[in-house]
Enzyme design. Structure first.
Site, PDB file in Angstrom:
ATOM      1  N   ARG A  96      16.295  69.440  15.532  1.00  0.00           N
ATOM      2  CA  ARG A  96      15.238  69.005  14.615  1.00  0.00           C
ATOM      3  C   ARG A  96      15.198  67.483  14.497  1.00  0.00           C
ATOM      4  NH1 ARG A  96      17.999  72.561   9.961  1.00  0.00           N
ATOM      5  NH2 ARG A  96      18.670  73.648  11.842  1.00  0.00           N
ATOM      6  N   LYS A 152      31.124  72.431  17.905  1.00  0.00           N
ATOM      7  CA  LYS A 152      30.993  73.879  18.049  1.00  0.00           C
ATOM      8  C   LYS A 152      32.332  74.486  18.474  1.00  0.00           C
ATOM      9  CE  LYS A 152      26.119  74.186  19.403  1.00  0.00           C
ATOM     10  NZ  LYS A 152      25.681  75.015  18.280  1.00  0.00           N
TER      11      LYS A 152
END
Ligand code: BES
Ligand code: MN
Ligand code: ZN
Length: 497
Positions: A336, A262
């Protein structure tokens, strides 16, 4: 903070022993005699006060009253939002005073919003101190909710008390930085919860998780020095024959993005990436206090998402517990990857419903902002129940779509499924990925990326969606315990083939 319920008419409030009275004033239907009513009438006449939502007027040494301070605060039309705004304003008006004991007086019309009022008061008093010893903890140690007739508000108050405690625990764990909230710390917090009656807890580590075949979860954790934890909480409030609701929390204690790193600015906020897990802990605290007649399982997949020599790489293919292989195209879509294995694990409880809670996608923040959590569901009744639970608690949810066409972009040439599609509808495609692992039970998914914490000057966890989850669970337990349902449930259900 200690919460108490008392029978307090306005007349009784005038002589109540408390440091401060916060009196909610509606536009219509209010007491017309007595000290407080007289003061209100005069203040309105002189134009100093009107009962618009959130408008405040503070008296110091109000003549004839026992309390040293009186705050009149308007609730306007009396909508739940108005009640919340009023209590927040009333309690904030006392921030600079050294009050230890606040009494908030509700009228009959506001009783349906008792939990909202109690929550607003507790939120206004919350001070984070765990890693900031210089911050002064709130001096307010006791909050009394005064209502015309306490006997009528008993069950609403019990729910409010449990919710406030649950939100407080979720908010506290959400706020703790990643080095003070490791997967092992979360496991310890879960074990603490198991000291309550009806609650039990089992914690698994890397070995057990690998043995279970959770190759996707294990892959996310593989570059971190902190070992992963898989936490199984159980609350048993009903007969063992009653199918449980399973809550699944995303517990990424820090999300660097992994090799798909990120950007630096704002990355600190990825300590909040375990707020789904924190909401499961908070909901269990609330269940332990409220003791509803329902069975609930809480599953928390906890680990860090780190880069490093052992890290997962874009293009790697992992095998999930379901047997489906997954091509990792972006290591930052890690939530996920841990949730899919927890969802597969949930199947063994033969659940009546499974709800996962996750700070899953930045795209959900773009879609809904901070007000509403994204709600996905494969079951209409479950969707309606969660929507209603959110409306009732002002912990709002918004139904999002699950059309199969949205899954198109998840196709992979090298595995059964890819972990990302393109940028469009990113919150939906994440839900479509999860849905592949939630085929065997009614399933809902709450994307709380926007609602779980606030950024900017008020940076901090919100404790959401504990209010929604608790309201949903209590509505399910109320349904299950109505006689009509019991009778039909005792007949063996016809199996579908
Ligand atoms: N934890 C983040 C989601 C997130 C981002 C929540 C910003 C709140 C604010 C999640 O793990 C993530 O990184 N998701 C990616 C998915 C993308 C790579 C498909 C995202 O949203 O950018
Ligand atoms: Mn991520
Ligand atoms: Zn994440």
């Amino acid at each position: 903070m200690n919460l108490e319920l008392q029978s307090l008419s306005w007349a009784q409030a005038a002589s109540a022993k408390t440091d401060a009275l916060v009196v909610l004033v509606a536009k219509a239907a209010r007491p017309e005699t007595g000290l407080i009513a007289n003061m209100l009438a005069q203040a309105e006449k002189s134009g100093d006060f009107s009962p618009a939502a959130g408008q405040c007027m503070l008296w110091w040494k109000p003549p004839g009253l026992t309390a040293l301070r009186l705050v009149l605060v308007g609730v306007g039309e009396g909508r739940p939002q108005d009640v919340r705004q009023a209590v927040t304003a009333g309690v904030n008006a006392l921030k600079k005073s050294k009050v230890q004991h606040i009494t908030v007086c509700l009228q009959a019309a506001q009783l349906p919003h008792l939990a909202i009022a109690a929550q607003a008061a507790d939120d206004a008093n919350y001070v984070y101190t765990a890693t900031k010893p210089s911050a002064k903890a709130s001096a307010v140690s006791k909050l009394v909710i005064g209502v015309p007739q306490a006997a009528q508000a008993k069950s609403a108050f019990a729910l409010a008390q449990a919710q406030v405690a649950g939100v407080a625990l979720a908010r506290e764990w959400g706020n703790r930085p990643a080095n003070h909230a490791t997967p092992e710390h979360l496991a310890q917090a879960a074990k603490q919860l198991a000291k309550h009656a009806r609650v039990s807890c089992q914690v698994m580590g890397p070995k057990e998780v690998t043995r279970l075949g959770m190759g996707s979860f294990a892959a996310v954790a593989q570059a971190s020095a902190e070992p992963l934890r898989f936490i199984v909480l159980e609350y048993k409030g009903a007969a063992a024959s009653q199918a449980p609701v399973v809550l699944v929390g995303k517990g990424i204690t820090f999300d660097t993005g992994g090799i798909s790193l990120k950007p630096g600015p704002g990355m600190d906020e990825m300590k909040f990436d375990m707020c789904g897990a924190a909401s499961v802990l908070g909901t269990f605290e609330a269940l332990a206090q409220l003791k509803p007649a329902i069975n609930v399982v809480g599953l928390i997949a906890a680990c860090e998402n780190m880069p490093g020599g052992k890290a997962l790489k874009p293009g790697d293919v992992v095998t999930s517990m379901s047997g489906q292989t997954i091509e990792i195209l972006n290591t930052d879509a890690e939530g996920r990857l841990i949730l899919c294995d927890a969802l597969t694990y949930a199947k063994r409880f033969k659940p009546r419903a499974v709800i996962d809670i996750a700070t899953l996608t930045g795209a959900c923040v773009i879609a809904l902002g901070n007000l509403r959590s994204g709600l996905y569901a494969t079951d209409e009744q479950l969707a309606a129940q969660l929507q209603a639970a959110g409306d009732q608690t002002l912990d709002l949810n918004w139904r999002m779509p699950l059309d199969d066409e949205y899954a198109e972009g998840l196709k992979s040439n090298f595995a059964d499924v890819a972990n990302v599609a393109d940028r469009n509808a990113g919150s939906v495609t994440a839900a479509k990925f999860l849905q592949r692992f939630a085929k065997d039970f009614p399933w809902a998914h709450l994307d709380i990326a926007g609602s779980a914490w606030k950024s900017g000057a008020a940076k901090g966890a919100t404790g959401r969606p504990v209010p929604s989850l608790l309201a949903y669970l209590t509505s399910v337990s109320a349904l299950a315990s109505t006689p009509a349902k019991k009778a039909s449930a005792s007949k063996p259900a016809r199996r579908r083939t």
